[in-house]
Design an enzyme around this catalytic site. Structure first.
Site, PDB file in Angstrom:
ATOM      1  N   ASP A   1       0.764  -1.259   0.105  1.00  0.00           N
ATOM      2  CA  ASP A   1       0.173  -0.063   0.027  1.00  0.00           C
ATOM      3  C   ASP A   1       0.940   1.300  -0.142  1.00  0.00           C
ATOM      4  O   ASP A   1       1.836   1.132   0.476  1.00  0.00           O
ATOM      5  CB  ASP A   1      -0.851  -0.038   1.250  1.00  0.00           C
TER       6      ASP A   1
HETATM    7  N1  LIG Z   1       3.124   3.385 -12.891  1.00  0.00           N
HETATM    8  C1  LIG Z   1       3.105   4.198 -11.731  1.00  0.00           C
HETATM    9  N2  LIG Z   1       2.126   3.841 -10.906  1.00  0.00           N
HETATM   10  C2  LIG Z   1       2.312   4.640  -9.580  1.00  0.00           C
HETATM   11  C3  LIG Z   1       3.348   5.704  -9.352  1.00  0.00           C
HETATM   12  N3  LIG Z   1       3.141   6.124  -8.101  1.00  0.00           N
HETATM   13  C4  LIG Z   1       2.051   5.629  -7.505  1.00  0.00           C
HETATM   14  N4  LIG Z   1       1.461   4.449  -8.440  1.00  0.00           N
HETATM   15  C5  LIG Z   1       0.326   3.708  -8.366  1.00  0.00           C
HETATM   16  C6  LIG Z   1       0.840   2.425  -7.722  1.00  0.00           C
HETATM   17  C7  LIG Z   1      -0.395   1.817  -7.092  1.00  0.00           C
HETATM   18  O1  LIG Z   1      -0.959   1.200  -8.085  1.00  0.00           O
HETATM   19  C8  LIG Z   1      -1.174   3.098  -6.580  1.00  0.00           C
HETATM   20  C9  LIG Z   1      -1.120   3.225  -5.244  1.00  0.00           C
HETATM   21  O2  LIG Z   1      -2.170   2.905  -4.653  1.00  0.00           O
HETATM   22  P1  LIG Z   1      -2.675   1.955  -3.649  1.00  0.00           P
HETATM   23  O3  LIG Z   1      -1.413   1.390  -2.871  1.00  0.00           O
HETATM   24  O4  LIG Z   1      -3.876   2.152  -3.150  1.00  0.00           O
HETATM   25  O5  LIG Z   1      -2.722   0.670  -4.735  1.00  0.00           O
HETATM   26  P2  LIG Z   1      -4.070   0.068  -5.836  1.00  0.00           P
HETATM   27  O6  LIG Z   1      -5.177   0.475  -5.123  1.00  0.00           O
HETATM   28  O7  LIG Z   1      -3.635   0.815  -7.136  1.00  0.00           O
HETATM   29  O8  LIG Z   1      -3.586  -1.160  -5.945  1.00  0.00           O
HETATM   30  P3  LIG Z   1      -3.686  -2.502  -4.941  1.00  0.00           P
HETATM   31  O9  LIG Z   1      -4.361  -2.176  -3.453  1.00  0.00           O
HETATM   32  O10 LIG Z   1      -2.364  -3.077  -4.579  1.00  0.00           O
HETATM   33  O11 LIG Z   1      -4.553  -3.541  -5.419  1.00  0.00           O
HETATM   34  O12 LIG Z   1      -0.475   4.225  -7.251  1.00  0.00           O
HETATM   35  C10 LIG Z   1       4.120   5.968 -10.513  1.00  0.00           C
HETATM   36  O13 LIG Z   1       5.097   6.837 -10.375  1.00  0.00           O
HETATM   37  N5  LIG Z   1       4.203   5.148 -11.370  1.00  0.00           N
END
Ligand SMILES: Nc1nc2c(ncn2[C@H]2C[C@H](O)[C@@H](COP(=O)(O)OP(=O)(O)OP(=O)(O)O)O2)c(=O)[nH]1
Length: 196
Positions: free
Chosen positions: A72
């Site tokens: 996270d």
């Molecule tokens: N490609 C890319 N993604 C980024 C960057 N900075 C942040 N992110 C994305 C990675 C994560 O998917 C998201 C952070 O949000 P979370 O930790 O809540 O994860 P998310 O809900 O996307 O996926 P998950 O909880 O792991 O199913 O932001 C970046 O510089 N490049």
């Protein structure tokens, strides 16, 4: 020597999948499916540690014989903590907070093994952004890189043109602190470079 038990990345993030693909370990992904609300009293580091463990544990409960990695991420700038923007206007607001300033990206990772053994880490990367005029900010928003990204930018994409300084693990910004992830896998006894 084959690693014992399947490896699951408890994530829907394409950025995290891309980083895991680079490591070459056989794995699959599964959505964590957890409520991501935490107490407002938690620091950003405590929140990402807690949520990474919540995600990994939720998937591990469904697959107790597997290794499960959860993660996270939150952005901290001044007293504000930023997650993923809901829409372009929210992304504009986030970037207006970040441009011309230094912010921290905190990512928690948690590895749960067969029998529930748990190891975890929190990694922080500090980034300083150039101040840019409103019309340049709108052009960056037009790239759409803000979608699905905490902080509304992609450090490996066109967003790197905003970056004046980066201190720490660059992959941590993309979603997984790979130095810490490799350390957790090695401590757990994983072997690398094996043929599938
Ligand atoms: N490609 C890319 N993604 C980024 C960057 N900075 C942040 N992110 C994305 C990675 C994560 O998917 C998201 C952070 O949000 P979370 O930790 O809540 O994860 P998310 O809900 O996307 O996926 P998950 O909880 O792991 O199913 O932001 C970046 O510089 N490049």
């Amino acid at each position: 020597m084959k690693n014992s038990g399947e490896l699951i990345l408890a994530s829907t993030s394409s950025a995290r999948k891309a980083l895991m693909d680079g490591l070459g370990l056989p794995y699959r992904t599964e959505a964590p499916g957890v409520d991501e609300h935490v107490a407002a009293s938690l620091s950003a580091e405590e929140a990402v540690r807690s949520l990474a463990a919540r995600k990994a544990r939720a998937v591990h409960e469904r697959h107790p014989g597997a290794w499960v990695l959860g993660a996270d991420q939150l952005v901290e700038v001044g007293r504000d903590v930023l997650g993923k923007p809901q829409d372009r206007d929210a992304a504009r607001g986030q970037l207006q907070r970040l441009l011309g300033h230094t912010h921290a990206i905190h990512t928690g990772v948690c590895l749960v093994g067969p029998g529930g053994r748990l190891t975890e880490a929190v990694e922080t990367t500090r980034l300083t952004f150039f101040p840019v005029p409103p019309e340049e900010l709108e052009r960056y928003l037009d790239t759409g890189e803000w979608e699905g990204c905490a902080g509304s930018y992609r450090v490996e994409g066109q967003g790197q043109a905003l970056l004046a300084k980066l201190e720490g693990d660059r992959t941590n910004v993309q979603g997984l602190p790979m130095l810490s992830v490799v350390r957790l896998f090695r401590q757990a006894g994983f072997t690398f470079f094996t043929r599938p």
